[in-house]
Scaffold this motif. Structure first.
Motif, PDB file in Angstrom:
ATOM      1  N   ILE A  11      60.694  40.367  46.416  1.00  0.00           N
ATOM      2  CA  ILE A  11      60.124  39.018  46.206  1.00  0.00           C
ATOM      3  C   ILE A  11      59.891  38.852  44.703  1.00  0.00           C
ATOM      4  N   GLY A  12      60.319  37.727  44.144  1.00  0.00           N
ATOM      5  CA  GLY A  12      60.144  37.510  42.697  1.00  0.00           C
ATOM      6  C   GLY A  12      59.173  36.387  42.416  1.00  0.00           C
ATOM      7  N   LEU A  13      58.248  36.643  41.495  1.00  0.00           N
ATOM      8  CA  LEU A  13      57.327  35.593  41.033  1.00  0.00           C
ATOM      9  C   LEU A  13      57.475  35.512  39.524  1.00  0.00           C
ATOM     10  N   PHE A  14      57.904  34.343  39.056  1.00  0.00           N
ATOM     11  CA  PHE A  14      58.224  34.169  37.635  1.00  0.00           C
ATOM     12  C   PHE A  14      57.254  33.191  37.016  1.00  0.00           C
ATOM     13  N   GLY A  15      56.672  33.572  35.897  1.00  0.00           N
ATOM     14  CA  GLY A  15      55.770  32.645  35.212  1.00  0.00           C
ATOM     15  C   GLY A  15      54.752  33.423  34.418  1.00  0.00           C
TER      16      GLY A  15
ATOM     17  N   SER B 137      50.067  42.583  53.406  1.00  0.00           N
ATOM     18  CA  SER B 137      50.481  42.505  54.812  1.00  0.00           C
ATOM     19  C   SER B 137      52.007  42.434  54.979  1.00  0.00           C
ATOM     20  N   LEU B 138      52.735  42.825  53.948  1.00  0.00           N
ATOM     21  CA  LEU B 138      54.213  42.913  54.056  1.00  0.00           C
ATOM     22  C   LEU B 138      54.590  44.342  53.674  1.00  0.00           C
TER      23      LEU B 138
ATOM     24  N   VAL C 171      63.809  36.586  47.852  1.00  0.00           N
ATOM     25  CA  VAL C 171      63.040  35.334  47.936  1.00  0.00           C
ATOM     26  C   VAL C 171      62.329  35.142  46.603  1.00  0.00           C
ATOM     27  N   ILE C 172      62.185  33.865  46.189  1.00  0.00           N
ATOM     28  CA  ILE C 172      61.406  33.552  44.981  1.00  0.00           C
ATOM     29  C   ILE C 172      60.136  32.819  45.430  1.00  0.00           C
ATOM     30  N   VAL C 173      59.009  33.176  44.847  1.00  0.00           N
ATOM     31  CA  VAL C 173      57.784  32.443  45.195  1.00  0.00           C
ATOM     32  C   VAL C 173      57.173  31.794  43.962  1.00  0.00           C
ATOM     33  N   HIS C 174      56.473  30.712  44.250  1.00  0.00           N
ATOM     34  CA  HIS C 174      55.690  29.995  43.233  1.00  0.00           C
ATOM     35  C   HIS C 174      54.309  29.868  43.878  1.00  0.00           C
TER      36      HIS C 174
ATOM     37  N   LEU D  15      56.918  34.351  54.067  1.00  0.00           N
ATOM     38  CA  LEU D  15      57.794  35.367  53.460  1.00  0.00           C
ATOM     39  C   LEU D  15      58.363  36.276  54.534  1.00  0.00           C
ATOM     40  N   SER D  16      57.516  36.668  55.462  1.00  0.00           N
ATOM     41  CA  SER D  16      57.968  37.577  56.510  1.00  0.00           C
ATOM     42  C   SER D  16      59.092  36.924  57.314  1.00  0.00           C
TER      43      SER D  16
END
Ligand code: UDP
Ligand code: GLC
Length: 395
Positions: free
Chosen positions: A214-218, A235-236, A290-293, A348-349
């Motif tokens: 999982i990627g979080l960019f910022g 929880s993942l 997956v990318i998250v914001h 995400l899951s």
């Protein structure tokens, strides 16, 4: 005083207070590139942004006298503003001298609006303000909002907002200047150029070859909500997270330390990878599943959301602000409530376990290419500039 440009390209004096590479600066880098033969960027401090502008052969001037203006922070009160006055005056005078050779001033940040506004008033040059912020109490003190709105109403001929959300907040806060929305346009080619061997090499280098990623960019900042992903990750059990970005602004270092501490407390140190600021965002995004914001306050626009879509990855973003204009939930990405690690973990899951995620990523990419293209951004900016110039600065 020299006369306005008669060539087809307007002569624009861009002004930005920051020396660092935030989203607003990366946007200005692209906008100014198109006008580099006739235009100049003025900054209030040296740093990586000035370096990037020079690398792109965009004429750049750093006004050292602006340090006093630059050091006033969002949270500061009236006394700090008064202390900045002599430096402000000097900076306005220098900018006004430069402005005589340009058709208009283009302020890209709030402090730039104040300084460019005064220089424009002095020299009779029109001023455009590119608004990158949501002028709400989530992000600004009342004094700061008042100063921004006052500056816009007093000095700006036209406001370009980075999203409908930013435009609406500007009007709700009392902005009375004509506005246009111009979305950030992101060049898709660096994303298209990423090879599968580069992705494999990167995953190997990071030690995340066969894990859900999982990627979080910022930049690391409390309102960007990196802590929400860290909580969700507990929880993942098999997933790893890349946190890409640095603490860019004052006060954010303490938040960055708190993130490391929380990761240690939750025993996640081997699954959370802090990578700092990186220049290889397209490869990193493509390497993720997956990318998250995770912004916990509404995001004014959110370049990283569009970039995740250009990487053809499913993007999960916070349901607020500009994200609502980028993603249609369940069709071109997913939207989750802010500050809700359980909802984020659930989404995400399911994305990590369904083949539909690939389709979501592809649909997101098609939308990003269509709506958030550099061409659309350029024609939006061109239209505003020619309207302002042909109206001779009148709204
Ligand atoms: N970015 C980057 N390297 C990093 C982290 C972020 O180049 O390590 C870029 C990212 O690709 C995006 C920008 O910084 O283009 C952040 O813009 P966004 O609008 O998402 O947020 P902002 O920081 O402007 O609020
Ligand atoms: C600002 C906003 C961000 C936006 C960027 C470019 O930094 O915080 O949401 O994407 O400007 O407009």
């Amino acid at each position: 005083m020299s006369s306005p440009s008669t060539s087809s390209k307007p002569r624009v004096l861009f002004v930005d207070q920051s020396g660092r590479l935030g989203g607003a600066e990366l946007y200005l880098l692209d906008v100014a590139r198109a006008y580099r033969d006739t235009s100049r960027v003025v900054l209030f401090e040296d740093g990586p942004f000035a370096g990037a502008l020079r690398d792109a052969q965009i004429p750049t001037t750093v006004l050292e006298s602006a340090a006093a203006v630059r050091n006033v922070r969002k949270q500061d009160g009236l006394r700090a503003l008064l202390r900045a006055l002599p430096g402000l005056f000097q900076t306005v005078a220098r900018l006004a001298r430069l402005a005589r050779d340009y058709d208009l001033l283009f302020a890209n940040t709030q402090k730039a609006l104040l300084v460019a506004g005064l220089a424009g008033w002095w020299t009779g040059r029109p001023v455009i303000w590119n608004l990158h912020d949501l002028l709400t109490d989530d992000h600004f003190t009342r004094l700061n909002r008042w100063a921004a709105i006052w500056g816009a109403n007093a000095f700006a001929t036209h406001v370009i907002a980075n999203s409908e959300a930013s435009r609406q907040a500007f009007e709700a806060a009392g902005g009375r200047v004509p506005t246009s929305v111009v979305y950030n346009g992101i060049d898709p080619s660096p994303f298209e150029a990423v090879s599968s061997s580069a992705v494999a090499a990167l995953r190997a280098e990071l030690g995340v070859e066969d894990v859900p990623l999982i990627g979080l960019f910022g930049r690391l900042a409390e309102w960007k909500g990196q802590h929400v992903l860290i909580e969700a990750l507990s929880s993942l059990p098999t997933a790893h997270a890349l946190l890409v970005g640095d603490a860019l602004f004052d006060g954010d270092q303490a938040y960055a330390r708190s993130l490391h501490q929380r990761v240690a407390e939750l025993g996640l140190a081997d699954r959370v990878h802090f990578l700092g600021f990186r220049a290889d965002v397209p490869t990193l995004m493509t390497a993720c599943d997956v990318i998250v914001h995770t912004s916990v306050a509404p995001e004014p626009f959110g370049r990283v959301i569009v970039e995740g879509m250009l990487a053809a990855r499913p993007v999960v973003a916070t349901k607020a602000g500009g994200a609502l204009e980028i993603i249609t939930d369940g069709r071109t990405g997913c939207l989750v409530p802010p500050s809700d690690p359980a909802a984020l973990a659930n989404t995400l899951s399911s994305l990590l376990h369904t083949p539909d995620a690939t389709e979501l990523g592809r649909a997101g990419r098609a939308r990003a290419r269509r709506v958030f293209s550099p061409e659309a951004m350029q024609s939006g900016i061109d239209a505003v500039l020619s309207r302002v110039i042909s109206n001779n600065g009148q709204p």
